[in-house]
Design an enzyme around this catalytic site. Structure first.
Site, PDB file in Angstrom:
ATOM      1  N   ASP A   1      -8.194  21.300 -45.608  1.00 28.73           N
ATOM      2  CA  ASP A   1      -7.027  22.090 -45.991  1.00 28.73           C
ATOM      3  C   ASP A   1      -6.166  21.265 -46.945  1.00 28.73           C
ATOM      4  OD1 ASP A   1      -5.439  24.724 -44.501  1.00 28.73           O
ATOM      5  OD2 ASP A   1      -4.285  23.404 -45.822  1.00 28.73           O
TER       6      ASP A   1
ATOM      7  N   ASN B   1      -5.783  33.372 -38.368  1.00 26.81           N
ATOM      8  CA  ASN B   1      -4.624  34.230 -38.599  1.00 26.81           C
ATOM      9  C   ASN B   1      -5.093  35.528 -39.235  1.00 26.81           C
ATOM     10  OD1 ASN B   1      -2.682  32.307 -37.705  1.00 26.81           O
ATOM     11  ND2 ASN B   1      -2.903  31.212 -39.636  1.00 26.81           N
TER      12      ASN B   1
ATOM     13  N   GLY C   1       0.774  35.098 -40.013  1.00 28.84           N
ATOM     14  CA  GLY C   1       0.854  33.942 -40.909  1.00 28.84           C
ATOM     15  C   GLY C   1      -0.322  33.804 -41.856  1.00 28.84           C
ATOM     16  N   GLN C   2      -1.163  34.848 -41.955  1.00 34.55           N
ATOM     17  CA  GLN C   2      -2.265  34.751 -42.920  1.00 34.55           C
ATOM     18  C   GLN C   2      -1.706  34.770 -44.335  1.00 34.55           C
ATOM     19  OE1 GLN C   2      -5.340  37.805 -42.619  1.00 34.55           O
ATOM     20  NE2 GLN C   2      -6.719  36.674 -43.989  1.00 34.55           N
TER      21      GLN C   2
ATOM     22  N   HIS D   1     -11.043  33.020 -42.571  1.00 40.71           N
ATOM     23  CA  HIS D   1     -11.324  31.585 -42.404  1.00 40.71           C
ATOM     24  C   HIS D   1     -10.886  31.148 -41.017  1.00 40.71           C
ATOM     25  CE1 HIS D   1      -7.349  32.135 -44.216  1.00 40.71           C
ATOM     26  NE2 HIS D   1      -6.954  31.077 -43.527  1.00 40.71           N
TER      27      HIS D   1
ATOM     28  N   HIS E   1      -9.369  27.984 -38.981  1.00 43.01           N
ATOM     29  CA  HIS E   1      -8.753  26.661 -39.034  1.00 43.01           C
ATOM     30  C   HIS E   1      -9.327  25.832 -37.876  1.00 43.01           C
ATOM     31  CE1 HIS E   1      -5.175  27.721 -41.647  1.00 43.01           C
ATOM     32  NE2 HIS E   1      -5.490  28.935 -41.201  1.00 43.01           N
TER      33      HIS E   1
HETATM   34  P1  5GP Z   1      -3.759  31.102 -43.550  1.00 45.94           P
HETATM   35  O1  5GP Z   1      -2.273  30.896 -43.702  1.00 45.94           O
HETATM   36  O2  5GP Z   1      -4.225  32.237 -44.451  1.00 45.94           O
HETATM   37  O3  5GP Z   1      -4.233  31.231 -42.156  1.00 45.94           O
HETATM   38  O4  5GP Z   1      -4.427  29.769 -44.084  1.00 45.94           O
HETATM   39  C1  5GP Z   1      -4.607  29.481 -45.436  1.00 45.94           C
HETATM   40  C2  5GP Z   1      -4.782  27.994 -45.541  1.00 45.94           C
HETATM   41  O5  5GP Z   1      -5.381  27.717 -46.791  1.00 45.94           O
HETATM   42  C3  5GP Z   1      -3.465  27.206 -45.505  1.00 45.94           C
HETATM   43  O6  5GP Z   1      -3.522  26.275 -44.426  1.00 45.94           O
HETATM   44  C4  5GP Z   1      -3.393  26.545 -46.859  1.00 45.94           C
HETATM   45  O7  5GP Z   1      -2.848  25.236 -46.818  1.00 45.94           O
HETATM   46  C5  5GP Z   1      -4.830  26.540 -47.319  1.00 45.94           C
HETATM   47  N1  5GP Z   1      -5.018  26.637 -48.745  1.00 45.94           N
HETATM   48  C6  5GP Z   1      -4.408  27.500 -49.599  1.00 45.94           C
HETATM   49  N2  5GP Z   1      -4.839  27.319 -50.854  1.00 45.94           N
HETATM   50  C7  5GP Z   1      -5.761  26.312 -50.784  1.00 45.94           C
HETATM   51  C8  5GP Z   1      -6.571  25.671 -51.771  1.00 45.94           C
HETATM   52  O8  5GP Z   1      -6.545  25.983 -52.964  1.00 45.94           O
HETATM   53  N3  5GP Z   1      -7.393  24.678 -51.334  1.00 45.94           N
HETATM   54  C9  5GP Z   1      -7.456  24.308 -50.020  1.00 45.94           C
HETATM   55  N4  5GP Z   1      -8.299  23.320 -49.711  1.00 45.94           N
HETATM   56  N5  5GP Z   1      -6.720  24.894 -49.061  1.00 45.94           N
HETATM   57  C10 5GP Z   1      -5.877  25.896 -49.454  1.00 45.94           C
END
Ligand code: 5GP
Ligand code: ZN
Length: 122
Positions: free
Chosen positions: A38, A95, A101-102, A108, A110
């Site tokens: 991440d 999420n 919080g998505q 994906h 985490h």
């Molecule tokens: P969500 O909030 O959708 O559950 O998680 C998205 C995750 O993707 C976040 O933890 C964020 O830091 C990560 N993320 C967003 N853009 C990028 C990116 O360009 N590269 C990487 N490696 N992680 C990303």
């Protein structure tokens, strides 16, 4: 039409990472998924396990995936052991939708570890 051909997939940051159009630290890859560090880690270990197919969230799962989801989940113990967090414990989070919080609308998982986590989650 495959979901990965759709308009939203063209603009999707994870699809671009999968296609190697934008850089990322890939820690694992097979034919169905990639796992990346991440970019904004919330724990000493923070990996995102991302199916290559552009599913938006868990709401896109309808039971017709065959073994795709089992294969995706089987990456979790592999990486937990590789990163040395299998025995001490780790947190997995998916999420789904804005209120959860998505922020990236490509499914994906985490995988978080290396520090204690609390319950209930924030
Ligand atoms: P969500 O909030 O959708 O559950 O998680 C998205 C995750 O993707 C976040 O933890 C964020 O830091 C990560 N993320 C967003 N853009 C990028 C990116 O360009 N590269 C990487 N490696 N992680 C990303
Ligand atoms: Zn995508």
């Amino acid at each position: 039409m495959r979901r990965s051909d759709s308009m939203e997939a063209k603009e999707c940051v994870f699809c671009k990472i999968i296609e190697k159009k934008i850089p990322s630290k890939i820690v694992f890859e097979d034919e169905g998924a990639v796992a990346i560090e991440d970019v904004n880690p919330q724990a000493p270990v923070h990996i995102l396990i991302v199916p290559k197919r552009h599913l938006i969230s868990l709401l896109d799962i309808d039971g017709a995936e065959g073994d795709e989801i089992v294969r995706l989940f089987s990456i979790i113990p592999k990486l937990a052991r590789l990163k040395g967090i299998a025995e001490r414990g780790f947190r997995t989070v998916i999420n789904s939708g804005k209120e959860a919080g998505q922020t990236v609308f490509h499914l994906h998982i985490h995988l978080l570890g290396g520090r204690p986590f609390h319950w209930p989650p924030g």
